[in-house]
Design an enzyme around this catalytic site. Structure first.
Site, PDB file in Angstrom:
ATOM      1  N   GLY A  32      47.630  -2.732  19.603  1.00  0.00           N
ATOM      2  CA  GLY A  32      47.059  -1.815  19.075  1.00  0.00           C
ATOM      3  C   GLY A  32      47.803  -0.380  18.601  1.00  0.00           C
ATOM      4  O   GLY A  32      48.397   0.002  19.477  1.00  0.00           O
ATOM      5  N   VAL A 100      46.968 -10.520  17.641  1.00  0.00           N
ATOM      6  CA  VAL A 100      47.154 -11.033  19.176  1.00  0.00           C
ATOM      7  C   VAL A 100      45.771 -11.743  19.233  1.00  0.00           C
ATOM      8  O   VAL A 100      44.632 -11.187  18.852  1.00  0.00           O
ATOM      9  CB  VAL A 100      47.180  -9.956  20.041  1.00  0.00           C
ATOM     10  CG1 VAL A 100      46.874 -10.418  21.757  1.00  0.00           C
ATOM     11  CG2 VAL A 100      48.445  -9.116  20.064  1.00  0.00           C
ATOM     12  N   GLU A 192      28.073  13.166   9.197  1.00  0.00           N
ATOM     13  CA  GLU A 192      29.093  13.519   8.238  1.00  0.00           C
ATOM     14  C   GLU A 192      29.320  12.624   6.965  1.00  0.00           C
ATOM     15  O   GLU A 192      29.233  13.110   5.870  1.00  0.00           O
ATOM     16  CB  GLU A 192      30.526  13.173   8.918  1.00  0.00           C
ATOM     17  CG  GLU A 192      30.733  14.343  10.074  1.00  0.00           C
ATOM     18  CD  GLU A 192      32.063  14.044  10.748  1.00  0.00           C
ATOM     19  OE1 GLU A 192      32.675  14.975  11.182  1.00  0.00           O
ATOM     20  OE2 GLU A 192      32.729  12.884  10.799  1.00  0.00           O
TER      21      GLU A 192
END
Length: 443
Positions: A32, A100, A192
């Site tokens: 990651g 993965v 937002e």
């Protein structure tokens, strides 16, 4: 090609031929390349430790600004940077593109979708999270959330296409629906997004059409709880509520979504036709914890010890949104970028000290840099715990912090220039409708 487990390694940092046997656990594999993974890799950079960073994408993405890609304020390249470029100066780090699919903790092997196996001495899982649809994964197709570049572009296409179709339809009922946008979730992302959609309609698109007035568009923010921004102090949440309404957003609290389809949503038994539905209601950890066969919490997070290791699984650590890490009071750490980044920096330094000098792994200590949400032009909230800011000062601080956190000098200059241009002209330069999804899904 994966070298044998006893292949010697060279200390690139010192330039000396110091040989390190991988059986001593000096090969660190990080899965990651988000905030936590990149921070951990950078902290391990230029050490004598061999590091392999694996991600299914070749870029690091600044997820907090994806909503601006979705609302045409920025382009994807403004908030993404190739992983290899970020880590290029660290010769001890190898970047591998791959997905993965599993981990054999006993054999210390990471398995990839292409059949390859990557052995490790220490494993760091930092796979992040995705939006949770609370048992309704089918809603994702009609209500994407801004979590990836693909999803942000999809939202932008749907928003702009809805206005284009409203411009040409002769049916008033259809036009009203197309000019209605529903945002689900009153957390920072939803707030937002609602503010950004309102400014897109009221300013950037206001002069572009001849048969419709985008300023009359309806933007609805649905929140299941009693107020928006539940993680913020109530006075900041109240200010955000008022600021959104000033922009023309209708805030609907205590409106849990019951169903979502291509034509809109049902909330509190009421049907709301909408041209665009955007999701921002909670996240679920990606399946890294499941690879270890462990019991996870209800959001899919893996319990970790204070040093971020996984109890009972030797040599494995978990970071960021994937980790169920508790604070000193026993409360789970929030899924915030600053938490993941600090955990990555801490773990990288701790692993370097442990593997090179034999030092014990210290517990992670979080330093709160403040929690923030941008509502619109001159309107934002910033919570430092001991200090709460709102309005113009919070808005300016929000902009400075986000520009500073962007990786790469070029990205910072580009984003700052784009924001300055938008501020002066009310224009949005990335209003492109790009192909990639069937037209029938844009209803």
């Amino acid at each position: 090609m994966i070298p044998s487990s006893r292949e010697p390694l060279v200390d690139f940092r010192l330039g000396r031929g110091i040989l390190l046997d991988r059986t001593t656990g000096t090969h660190v594999v990080i899965v990651g390349a988000g905030f936590g993974g990149i921070a951990c890799a950078a902290a391990l950079g230029s050490t004598s430790i061999r590091v392999t960073l694996i991600d299914r994408r070749n870029y690091n993405l600044f997820v907090p600004l994806l909503y601006q890609v979705a609302t045409a304020a920025l382009s994807p390249a403004d908030i993404a940077r190739p992983i290899r470029r970020i880590l290029s100066r660290h010769r001890n780090i190898t970047v591998r593109l791959g997905e993965v699919v599993g981990v054999d903790a006993k054999a210390r092997i990471v398995r990839l979708a292409d059949g390859a196996e990557v052995p490790y001495g220490r494993l760091v899982l930092a796979t992040g999270s995705e939006y949770s649809y609370f048992g309704h994964p089918e809603w994702h197709r009609v209500a994407p959330g801004p979590r990836t570049i693909e999803e942000a572009r999809q939202i932008r296409t749907r928003l702009l296409t809805a206005f284009e179709r409203a411009e040409t339809t002769e049916n008033e009922t259809e036009r009203n629906a197309l000019m209605t946008t529903v945002i689900v979730g009153g957390g920072p992302t939803g707030v937002e997004m609602a503010g950004a959609v309102a400014e897109l309609a009221r300013y950037a698109l206001a002069r572009d059409f001849r048969h419709i007035d985008p300023r009359l568009a309806r933007i609805l923010l649905l929140e299941a709880g009693p107020r928006i921004l539940p993680s913020f102090p109530e006075k900041l949440a109240t200010y955000a509520h008022q600021a959104l309404e000033h922009l023309g957003v209708t805030v609907m609290t205590q409106h849990a979504v019951e169903s979502v389809d291509e034509g809109g949503v049902v909330a509190m038994g009421r049907r709301i036709p909408a041209g665009t539905v955007i999701w921002g209601a909670g996240v679920h950890a990606l399946p890294a914890g499941g690879w270890l066969g462990l019991k996870l919490d209800r959001t899919g997070r893996t319990p970790v010890a204070p040093d971020l290791s996984v109890p009972g699984v030797d040599g494995v650590y978990v970071l960021g949104d994937t980790a169920l890490a508790s604070d000193e009071g026993g409360q789970p750490r929030p899924a915030l970028a600053q938490v993941a980044k600090q955990q990555g920096q801490h773990l990288g330094r701790a692993l370097a000290a442990n593997l090179e000098r034999g030092r014990p792994m210290p517990p992670f200590r979080f330093h709160n840099r403040g929690n923030t949400a941008m509502i619109g032009r001159h309107a934002a909230v910033f919570d430092f715990g001991w200090l709460q800011l709102r309005g113009r000062m919070a808005w300016l601080l929000w902009a400075i912090v986000h520009i500073f956190l962007l990786i790469g000098f070029q990205n910072r200059i580009i984003v700052a220039t784009q924001w300055l241009w938008s501020y002066l002209t009310y224009e949005r330069g990335a209003r492109l409708i790009t192909p990639g999804e069937p037209a029938e899904t844009l209803h």
